[in-house]
Design a protein around this motif. Structure first.
Motif, PDB file in Angstrom:
ATOM      1  N   GLY A  13     -25.670  -7.740   9.443  1.00 46.44           N
ATOM      2  CA  GLY A  13     -26.989  -7.183   9.722  1.00 46.44           C
ATOM      3  C   GLY A  13     -27.860  -8.074  10.595  1.00 46.44           C
ATOM      4  O   GLY A  13     -29.077  -8.118  10.426  1.00 46.44           O
ATOM      5  N   VAL A  14     -27.214  -8.799  11.506  1.00 44.63           N
ATOM      6  CA  VAL A  14     -27.943  -9.681  12.417  1.00 44.63           C
ATOM      7  C   VAL A  14     -27.510  -9.381  13.851  1.00 44.63           C
ATOM      8  O   VAL A  14     -26.565  -8.643  14.076  1.00 44.63           O
ATOM      9  N   SER A  15     -28.182  -9.998  14.794  1.00 42.49           N
ATOM     10  CA  SER A  15     -27.807  -9.813  16.196  1.00 42.49           C
ATOM     11  C   SER A  15     -26.645 -10.737  16.554  1.00 42.49           C
ATOM     12  O   SER A  15     -26.439 -11.771  15.905  1.00 42.49           O
ATOM     13  N   PRO A  16     -25.892 -10.397  17.584  1.00 41.37           N
ATOM     14  CA  PRO A  16     -24.849 -11.305  18.066  1.00 41.37           C
ATOM     15  C   PRO A  16     -25.405 -12.676  18.451  1.00 41.37           C
ATOM     16  O   PRO A  16     -24.730 -13.689  18.313  1.00 41.37           O
ATOM     17  N   THR A  17     -26.660 -12.716  18.906  1.00 39.13           N
ATOM     18  CA  THR A  17     -27.301 -13.994  19.229  1.00 39.13           C
ATOM     19  C   THR A  17     -27.427 -14.864  17.980  1.00 39.13           C
ATOM     20  O   THR A  17     -27.281 -16.089  18.052  1.00 39.13           O
ATOM     21  N   ALA A  18     -27.689 -14.253  16.837  1.00 40.42           N
ATOM     22  CA  ALA A  18     -27.765 -15.004  15.584  1.00 40.42           C
ATOM     23  C   ALA A  18     -26.412 -15.638  15.261  1.00 40.42           C
ATOM     24  O   ALA A  18     -26.350 -16.769  14.767  1.00 40.42           O
ATOM     25  N   ILE A  19     -25.334 -14.930  15.558  1.00 39.20           N
ATOM     26  CA  ILE A  19     -23.999 -15.485  15.319  1.00 39.20           C
ATOM     27  C   ILE A  19     -23.794 -16.719  16.183  1.00 39.20           C
ATOM     28  O   ILE A  19     -23.222 -17.717  15.736  1.00 39.20           O
TER      29      ILE A  19
END
Length: 82
Positions: A21-27
């Motif tokens: 439930g996060v953005s790919p940027t968070a990954i």
């Protein structure tokens, strides 16, 4: 991770972002902080990261516990270890 036997679902970065439930940027941010990976792309070559969702969830839980400990009770010794 070498010779990793996944205990969760094996997903790429976009799949992990969707599940968590996060953005790919968070990954990307998680990777910079030591998020566990099964495989990562070779520099200069096409490819993607692969993640074991169970390993990532354990890592996130442990990070949250450590952060909570630091906020609540830490004497400073554990701060030096990170």
């Amino acid at each position: 991770m070498d010779r990793h036997q996944a205990t969760g679902e094996v997903v790429n970065r976009a799949g992990l972002a969707r599940i968590m439930g996060v953005s790919p940027t968070a990954i990307n941010s998680w990777l910079a902080r030591g998020c566990p990976v099964i495989t990562e792309p070779e520099r200069g070559k096409d490819g993607e990261y692969q993640f074991d969702t169970a390993a990532v969830i354990r890592w996130r839980i442990n990070a949250a516990i450590l952060a909570d400990h630091r906020r609540a009770t830490c004497c400073g010794a554990c701060m030096a270890k990170s």
